[in-house]
Design a protein around this motif. Sequence first.
Motif, PDB file in Angstrom:
ATOM      1  N   GLU A  46       0.859  -1.212  -0.011  1.00 46.77           N
ATOM      2  CA  GLU A  46       0.094   0.235  -0.288  1.00 46.77           C
ATOM      3  C   GLU A  46       0.772   1.331  -0.082  1.00 46.77           C
ATOM      4  OE1 GLU A  46      -3.242   0.057  -0.506  1.00 46.77           O
ATOM      5  OE2 GLU A  46      -3.004  -2.186  -0.812  1.00 46.77           O
ATOM      6  N   MET A  47       2.059   1.070   0.207  1.00 44.64           N
ATOM      7  CA  MET A  47       2.857   2.264  -0.049  1.00 44.64           C
ATOM      8  C   MET A  47       3.188   2.507  -1.337  1.00 44.64           C
ATOM      9  SD  MET A  47       6.018   2.041   3.009  1.00 44.64           S
ATOM     10  CE  MET A  47       5.701   2.474   4.777  1.00 44.64           C
ATOM     11  N   THR A  48       3.547   3.834  -1.680  1.00 45.37           N
ATOM     12  CA  THR A  48       4.083   4.149  -2.753  1.00 45.37           C
ATOM     13  C   THR A  48       5.478   3.993  -2.835  1.00 45.37           C
ATOM     14  OG1 THR A  48       4.697   6.543  -2.287  1.00 45.37           O
ATOM     15  CG2 THR A  48       2.301   6.166  -3.310  1.00 45.37           C
ATOM     16  N   GLY A  49       6.250   4.074  -3.891  1.00 47.11           N
ATOM     17  CA  GLY A  49       7.662   3.943  -3.866  1.00 47.11           C
ATOM     18  C   GLY A  49       8.439   5.053  -3.373  1.00 47.11           C
ATOM     19  N   ARG A  50       7.848   6.227  -3.476  1.00 42.67           N
ATOM     20  CA  ARG A  50       8.579   7.199  -2.586  1.00 42.67           C
ATOM     21  C   ARG A  50       8.254   7.004  -1.021  1.00 42.67           C
ATOM     22  NH1 ARG A  50       9.655  11.796  -4.939  1.00 42.67           N
ATOM     23  NH2 ARG A  50       8.122  11.409  -6.766  1.00 42.67           N
ATOM     24  N   GLU A  51       7.066   6.654  -0.671  1.00 40.20           N
ATOM     25  CA  GLU A  51       6.897   6.414   0.813  1.00 40.20           C
ATOM     26  C   GLU A  51       7.720   5.218   1.328  1.00 40.20           C
ATOM     27  OE1 GLU A  51       2.220   7.616   1.052  1.00 40.20           O
ATOM     28  OE2 GLU A  51       2.875   5.461   0.493  1.00 40.20           O
ATOM     29  N   PHE A  52       8.067   4.375   0.699  1.00 38.19           N
ATOM     30  CA  PHE A  52       8.811   3.353   0.870  1.00 38.19           C
ATOM     31  C   PHE A  52      10.466   3.603   1.151  1.00 38.19           C
ATOM     32  CE2 PHE A  52      11.756  -0.336  -0.347  1.00 38.19           C
ATOM     33  CZ  PHE A  52      11.641  -1.183   0.597  1.00 38.19           C
ATOM     34  N   LEU A  53      10.902   4.476  -0.054  1.00 38.76           N
ATOM     35  CA  LEU A  53      12.130   4.979   0.314  1.00 38.76           C
ATOM     36  C   LEU A  53      12.474   5.945   1.504  1.00 38.76           C
ATOM     37  CD1 LEU A  53      13.144   5.112  -3.495  1.00 38.76           C
ATOM     38  CD2 LEU A  53      14.060   3.384  -1.810  1.00 38.76           C
ATOM     39  N   HIS A  54      11.574   6.679   1.772  1.00 37.65           N
ATOM     40  CA  HIS A  54      11.638   7.684   2.878  1.00 37.65           C
ATOM     41  C   HIS A  54      11.405   6.752   4.178  1.00 37.65           C
ATOM     42  CE1 HIS A  54      10.794  11.770   1.340  1.00 37.65           C
ATOM     43  NE2 HIS A  54      10.620  10.976   0.236  1.00 37.65           N
ATOM     44  N   TYR A  55      10.737   5.667   4.092  1.00 33.71           N
ATOM     45  CA  TYR A  55      10.673   4.879   5.295  1.00 33.71           C
ATOM     46  C   TYR A  55      12.123   4.273   5.495  1.00 33.71           C
ATOM     47  CZ  TYR A  55       9.424   0.655   8.143  1.00 33.71           C
ATOM     48  OH  TYR A  55       9.525  -0.520   8.845  1.00 33.71           O
ATOM     49  N   MET A  56      12.480   3.687   4.564  1.00 32.27           N
ATOM     50  CA  MET A  56      13.822   2.957   4.779  1.00 32.27           C
ATOM     51  C   MET A  56      14.975   4.164   5.157  1.00 32.27           C
ATOM     52  SD  MET A  56      13.318  -0.308   4.113  1.00 32.27           S
ATOM     53  CE  MET A  56      15.256  -0.759   4.253  1.00 32.27           C
ATOM     54  N   ALA A  57      14.895   5.177   4.449  1.00 29.34           N
ATOM     55  CA  ALA A  57      15.813   6.184   4.920  1.00 29.34           C
ATOM     56  C   ALA A  57      15.778   6.514   6.395  1.00 29.34           C
ATOM     57  CB  ALA A  57      15.567   7.395   3.877  1.00 29.34           C
ATOM     58  N   ARG A  58      14.588   6.260   6.624  1.00 33.03           N
ATOM     59  CA  ARG A  58      14.188   6.834   8.454  1.00 33.03           C
ATOM     60  C   ARG A  58      15.010   5.492   9.027  1.00 33.03           C
ATOM     61  NH1 ARG A  58       9.503   7.566   8.178  1.00 33.03           N
ATOM     62  NH2 ARG A  58       8.638   5.804   9.029  1.00 33.03           N
ATOM     63  N   LEU A  59      14.807   4.358   8.746  1.00 25.48           N
ATOM     64  CA  LEU A  59      15.486   3.325   9.289  1.00 25.48           C
ATOM     65  C   LEU A  59      16.754   3.340   9.363  1.00 25.48           C
ATOM     66  CD1 LEU A  59      13.024   0.222   8.394  1.00 25.48           C
ATOM     67  CD2 LEU A  59      12.973   1.518  10.357  1.00 25.48           C
ATOM     68  N   LYS A  60      17.331   3.878   8.269  1.00 22.10           N
ATOM     69  CA  LYS A  60      18.912   3.764   8.037  1.00 22.10           C
ATOM     70  C   LYS A  60      19.430   5.056   8.695  1.00 22.10           C
ATOM     71  CE  LYS A  60      18.736   1.462   3.630  1.00 22.10           C
ATOM     72  NZ  LYS A  60      19.805   0.262   3.706  1.00 22.10           N
ATOM     73  N   GLY A  61      18.683   5.922   9.351  1.00 17.49           N
ATOM     74  CA  GLY A  61      19.308   6.775  10.195  1.00 17.49           C
ATOM     75  C   GLY A  61      19.609   7.897   9.396  1.00 17.49           C
ATOM     76  N   ILE A  62      19.103   8.248   8.119  1.00 20.53           N
ATOM     77  CA  ILE A  62      19.587   8.978   7.107  1.00 20.53           C
ATOM     78  C   ILE A  62      18.798  10.626   7.598  1.00 20.53           C
ATOM     79  CG2 ILE A  62      19.238  10.162   4.768  1.00 20.53           C
ATOM     80  CD1 ILE A  62      19.738   7.137   4.032  1.00 20.53           C
ATOM     81  N   PRO A  63      19.373  11.693   7.715  1.00 18.07           N
ATOM     82  CA  PRO A  63      18.493  13.068   8.252  1.00 18.07           C
ATOM     83  C   PRO A  63      17.370  13.129   7.528  1.00 18.07           C
ATOM     84  CG  PRO A  63      20.922  13.234   8.382  1.00 18.07           C
ATOM     85  CD  PRO A  63      20.794  11.996   7.703  1.00 18.07           C
ATOM     86  N   SER A  64      16.489  13.478   7.997  1.00 15.54           N
ATOM     87  CA  SER A  64      14.879  13.719   7.371  1.00 15.54           C
ATOM     88  C   SER A  64      15.184  14.714   6.195  1.00 15.54           C
ATOM     89  CB  SER A  64      13.962  13.945   8.243  1.00 15.54           C
ATOM     90  OG  SER A  64      14.079  15.109   9.091  1.00 15.54           O
ATOM     91  N   SER A  65      16.035  15.797   6.484  1.00 12.88           N
ATOM     92  CA  SER A  65      16.237  16.983   5.519  1.00 12.88           C
ATOM     93  C   SER A  65      16.763  16.420   4.214  1.00 12.88           C
ATOM     94  CB  SER A  65      17.014  17.961   6.204  1.00 12.88           C
ATOM     95  OG  SER A  65      18.526  17.268   6.545  1.00 12.88           O
ATOM     96  N   LEU A  66      17.614  15.202   4.116  1.00 10.82           N
ATOM     97  CA  LEU A  66      18.182  14.589   2.956  1.00 10.82           C
ATOM     98  C   LEU A  66      17.327  13.646   2.400  1.00 10.82           C
ATOM     99  CD1 LEU A  66      21.829  14.009   4.340  1.00 10.82           C
ATOM    100  CD2 LEU A  66      20.870  16.056   3.364  1.00 10.82           C
ATOM    101  N   TYR A  67      16.113  13.134   2.754  1.00  8.05           N
ATOM    102  CA  TYR A  67      15.183  12.272   1.991  1.00  8.05           C
ATOM    103  C   TYR A  67      14.938  12.645   1.006  1.00  8.05           C
ATOM    104  CZ  TYR A  67      14.046  10.420   6.950  1.00  8.05           C
ATOM    105  OH  TYR A  67      14.277   9.711   8.120  1.00  8.05           O
ATOM    106  N   PRO A  68      14.419  13.870   0.547  1.00  5.47           N
ATOM    107  CA  PRO A  68      13.810  14.155  -0.779  1.00  5.47           C
ATOM    108  C   PRO A  68      14.975  13.955  -1.896  1.00  5.47           C
ATOM    109  CG  PRO A  68      13.087  15.833   0.805  1.00  5.47           C
ATOM    110  CD  PRO A  68      14.000  14.897   1.339  1.00  5.47           C
ATOM    111  N   CYS A  69      16.053  14.929  -1.487  1.00  4.47           N
ATOM    112  CA  CYS A  69      17.269  14.575  -2.590  1.00  4.47           C
ATOM    113  C   CYS A  69      17.827  13.437  -2.661  1.00  4.47           C
ATOM    114  CB  CYS A  69      18.351  15.483  -1.881  1.00  4.47           C
ATOM    115  SG  CYS A  69      19.847  15.832  -2.971  1.00  4.47           S
ATOM    116  N   ARG A  70      18.034  12.661  -1.712  1.00  2.00           N
ATOM    117  CA  ARG A  70      18.679  11.189  -1.839  1.00  2.00           C
ATOM    118  C   ARG A  70      17.757  10.381  -2.483  1.00  2.00           C
ATOM    119  NH1 ARG A  70      23.117   8.899  -3.455  1.00  2.00           N
ATOM    120  NH2 ARG A  70      23.224   6.841  -2.377  1.00  2.00           N
ATOM    121  N   VAL A  71      16.353  10.326  -2.285  1.00  2.00           N
ATOM    122  CA  VAL A  71      15.464   9.228  -2.888  1.00  2.00           C
ATOM    123  C   VAL A  71      15.412   9.670  -4.274  1.00  2.00           C
ATOM    124  CG1 VAL A  71      12.876   8.892  -3.032  1.00  2.00           C
ATOM    125  CG2 VAL A  71      14.084   9.048  -0.928  1.00  2.00           C
ATOM    126  N   LYS A  72      15.466  11.081  -4.791  1.00  2.00           N
ATOM    127  CA  LYS A  72      15.217  11.258  -5.886  1.00  2.00           C
ATOM    128  C   LYS A  72      16.441  10.775  -6.811  1.00  2.00           C
ATOM    129  CE  LYS A  72      15.047  15.563  -8.947  1.00  2.00           C
ATOM    130  NZ  LYS A  72      14.983  16.946  -8.980  1.00  2.00           N
TER     131      LYS A  72
END
Length: 288
Positions: free
Chosen positions: A90-116
């Motif tokens: 039920e997650m979109t690909g973007r939501e999934f990668l944001h979720y994994m970024a959080r689990l990996k301890g990546i700062p939230s400010s970097l999510y959009p750029c890194r996911v892109k």
Amino acid sequence: MLMLEFADVSKKYKVNSWILRHISATMKVGLFTIIGPNGAGKTTLLRLLAGILEPSSGKVLLNGQDISQDYSQYKQRLGYLPQEFGFYPEMTGREFLHYMARLKGIPSSLYPCRVKEVAHCVGVTNFLDRKVGGWSVGLKQRLGIAQAVLNDPDILILDEPMVGLDPEEKLFFWNYFFRLSRNRIVIFSSNILGDFITFSDGVLLLVKGEIRFYGCIQELIDLIVGKVWIVHVPVEMVPLLAKTWAISGIHSTDTLCQIRIVSDTLPDILGVEPGEPRVEDAYTYLVR
């Protein structure tokens, strides 16, 4: 200098049921392929290197330090794609990668750029806002690879990452992994010798939980110089020859088959000639 080592590692799941037995190797910056038949212990070894399993004996070391001493720090330097990777449909690909970024301890400010960035690298940008449940097998595999590289790891471990990909996609990811491996350690397993393993800096062959070979492709091929033979025989003779000789390849025509045989001695077959050794021949010779 980056160096991953497993030293005298063994793993058993039950009493006297050994999956790996006293294996040792060192991997530095580069691209490494682990090959071997089903049940050889490839997935177990990758899970040990990823810190998901602990050795029954021996150690896994990063730059000389046991990874179990500070696994949280090791995990931050690690990217891992298991053989079977679960998604939330039920997650979109973007939501999934944001979720994994959080689990990996990546700062939230970097999510959009890194996911892109990683979405572009693996070719899923146009699907990011669609629910993952509707993605094809190949696209899901690309998404699994994307999450593995999300934290820009020093060590990237991939268990059969080419599954579900077509030949063009495989070539794309081989080139991608090769580029990544110029400044990090990239390790993956494969059951398919044709998966461009000649690009690898090192090949490790596991058979029944033991290392039969570890080195570069040319060293692997050199092991069977003078041990490869080619003969053309009627199709009906193939099963009979297979009972006696180690056959590494068969190429059929309308009436005849070209058989590649790997043997220390000249096969006593009419018309047999020496052949140029290939990776498949060396694999057959060492696995038999």
